[in-house]
Scaffold this motif. Sequence first.
Motif, mmCIF file in Angstrom:
data_model
loop_
_atom_site.group_PDB
_atom_site.id
_atom_site.type_symbol
_atom_site.label_atom_id
_atom_site.label_comp_id
_atom_site.label_asym_id
_atom_site.label_seq_id
_atom_site.Cartn_x
_atom_site.Cartn_y
_atom_site.Cartn_z
ATOM 1 N N PRO A 37 55.222 135.147 53.427
ATOM 2 C CA PRO A 37 54.898 136.244 54.349
ATOM 3 C C PRO A 37 56.148 136.721 55.081
ATOM 4 O O PRO A 37 57.119 135.974 55.228
ATOM 5 C CB PRO A 37 53.905 135.609 55.323
ATOM 6 N N LEU A 38 56.103 137.954 55.527
ATOM 7 C CA LEU A 38 57.225 138.490 56.287
ATOM 8 C C LEU A 38 57.325 137.753 57.613
ATOM 9 O O LEU A 38 56.319 137.343 58.189
ATOM 10 C CB LEU A 38 57.023 139.986 56.543
ATOM 11 N N PRO A 39 58.526 137.565 58.138
ATOM 12 C CA PRO A 39 58.682 136.857 59.404
ATOM 13 C C PRO A 39 57.993 137.595 60.544
ATOM 14 O O PRO A 39 57.913 138.828 60.538
ATOM 15 C CB PRO A 39 60.196 136.790 59.618
ATOM 16 N N ALA A 40 57.518 136.843 61.529
ATOM 17 C CA ALA A 40 56.853 137.427 62.691
ATOM 18 C C ALA A 40 57.860 138.219 63.512
ATOM 19 O O ALA A 40 59.057 137.964 63.478
ATOM 20 C CB ALA A 40 56.241 136.320 63.533
ATOM 21 N N ARG A 54 67.931 134.430 66.652
ATOM 22 C CA ARG A 54 67.340 133.718 65.518
ATOM 23 C C ARG A 54 68.181 132.499 65.148
ATOM 24 O O ARG A 54 67.653 131.422 64.886
ATOM 25 C CB ARG A 54 67.204 134.645 64.321
ATOM 26 N N LYS A 55 69.511 132.643 65.144
ATOM 27 C CA LYS A 55 70.386 131.517 64.815
ATOM 28 C C LYS A 55 70.259 130.416 65.854
ATOM 29 O O LYS A 55 70.198 129.229 65.520
ATOM 30 C CB LYS A 55 71.841 131.977 64.706
#
Length: 148
Positions: A37-40, A54-55
């Motif tokens: 699935p695509l990331p939220a 994100r990192k």
Amino acid sequence: MTERKPPGVPFESWVDKQIQDAQRRGEFDQLPGAGEPLPAGLDTSYDELWWIKRKMAREGLAVLPPTLALRKEAEDALAAAWAAPSERIVRKIITEVNVKIRDMMFKPPPGPPLGKKPYDVEEVVREWRERRAAAGAEAASEPDAQGE
């Protein structure tokens, strides 16, 4: 080399044809994330620091203003002092964090106010002794593993 768009062919049709040809050749089959699935968070507004956040989340990092980081460190130091095996270690832990708290108290705060004052080493040691004595009394009053 990429082929050029032929004259007279609409750009969208030409791009769609290249994509379809690449799909038929299987060039998209082994891409990372295929079938997942695509990331939220894709429906939220754009954040130019998204990649940094994100990192940091992926690596379990957090950045707090220095005063908040020291407040957390002071609370952790007090918890470590309560669990320390000797009075010498209690004194060492509290003295070290007090140096940092005093340093921060005399600097202009770079973020929210610290809201901490140095711990009273003697008070912490006294409470450590009481907690240790209470834990020893609880352990002595519990029945042993043999049920006696």
